[in-house]
Write a protein that holds these residues in place. Structure first.
Motif, mmCIF file in Angstrom:
data_model
loop_
_atom_site.group_PDB
_atom_site.id
_atom_site.type_symbol
_atom_site.label_atom_id
_atom_site.label_comp_id
_atom_site.label_asym_id
_atom_site.label_seq_id
_atom_site.Cartn_x
_atom_site.Cartn_y
_atom_site.Cartn_z
ATOM 1 N N ASN A 1 -7.111 0.476 0.862
ATOM 2 C CA ASN A 1 -8.289 0.119 1.170
ATOM 3 C C ASN A 1 -8.907 -0.965 0.430
ATOM 4 O O ASN A 1 -9.444 -1.803 1.389
ATOM 5 N N GLN A 2 -8.476 -1.266 -0.597
ATOM 6 C CA GLN A 2 -9.217 -2.309 -1.297
ATOM 7 C C GLN A 2 -8.625 -3.536 -0.871
ATOM 8 O O GLN A 2 -9.378 -4.701 -0.752
ATOM 9 N N ARG A 3 -7.480 -3.631 -0.601
ATOM 10 C CA ARG A 3 -6.462 -4.705 -0.263
ATOM 11 C C ARG A 3 -6.896 -5.285 1.189
ATOM 12 O O ARG A 3 -6.995 -6.459 1.161
ATOM 13 N N GLU A 4 -7.191 -4.326 2.087
ATOM 14 C CA GLU A 4 -7.435 -4.635 3.334
ATOM 15 C C GLU A 4 -8.893 -4.885 3.839
ATOM 16 O O GLU A 4 -9.269 -5.699 4.678
ATOM 17 N N GLY A 5 -9.883 -4.051 2.986
ATOM 18 C CA GLY A 5 -11.114 -4.098 3.407
ATOM 19 C C GLY A 5 -11.519 -3.892 4.824
ATOM 20 O O GLY A 5 -10.697 -2.841 5.349
ATOM 21 N N GLY A 6 -12.134 -4.536 5.518
ATOM 22 C CA GLY A 6 -12.466 -4.424 6.769
ATOM 23 C C GLY A 6 -11.535 -5.069 8.134
ATOM 24 O O GLY A 6 -11.636 -4.423 9.200
#
Length: 128
Positions: A35-40
């Protein structure tokens, strides 16, 4: 069969449930990192990982459920044997073993899916 036979499973089931919990915690951490790596913006490889992670969450939940069921049935078997209800105790112990076997088979399947997730990561490294 005496009271000690089902009691032999207690340490094994406890360790198995601990291992399942650790797998779940690692999976939760992977989800947070993804989730942090991909973001939106979610890449195609990340979408495949998400699908894989969802499947693994369901499998780990099922593994844990059958593991706990095995523990409960093993405890009930011990109680029945303590009360000298041999047939009920033996039957509950057999069902406990079957439940443990189902849990282990789900675990084996989850390991296979986990290997698929690693291959997806390797693809990401290879292309990225």
């Amino acid at each position: 069969m005496d009271l000690t036979t089902p009691a032999l499973l207690f340490p094994a089931i406890s360790l198995l449930l601990l291992a399942y919990t650790n797998r779940f915690l690692v999976l939760a951490q992977l989800i947070r990192e993804l989730n942090q790596r991909e973001g939106g913006q979610v890449r195609d490889l990340a979408k495949r990982q998400i699908s894989n992670l969802r499947k693994r969450i369901v499998l780990i939940k099922t593994m844990q459920a059958f593991g706990v069921l095995s523990f409960v049935l093993c405890t009930a078997a011990m109680f029945c044997l303590f009360m000298r209800w041999q047939t009920a105790g033996q039957l509950l112990f057999v069902v406990s073993l079957i439940s443990l076997l189902i849990s282990l088979l789900y675990s084996l399947y989850e390991i296979q899916i986990s290997c698929d997730a690693i291959n997806i990561e390797l693809e990401s490294l290879q292309h990225g």
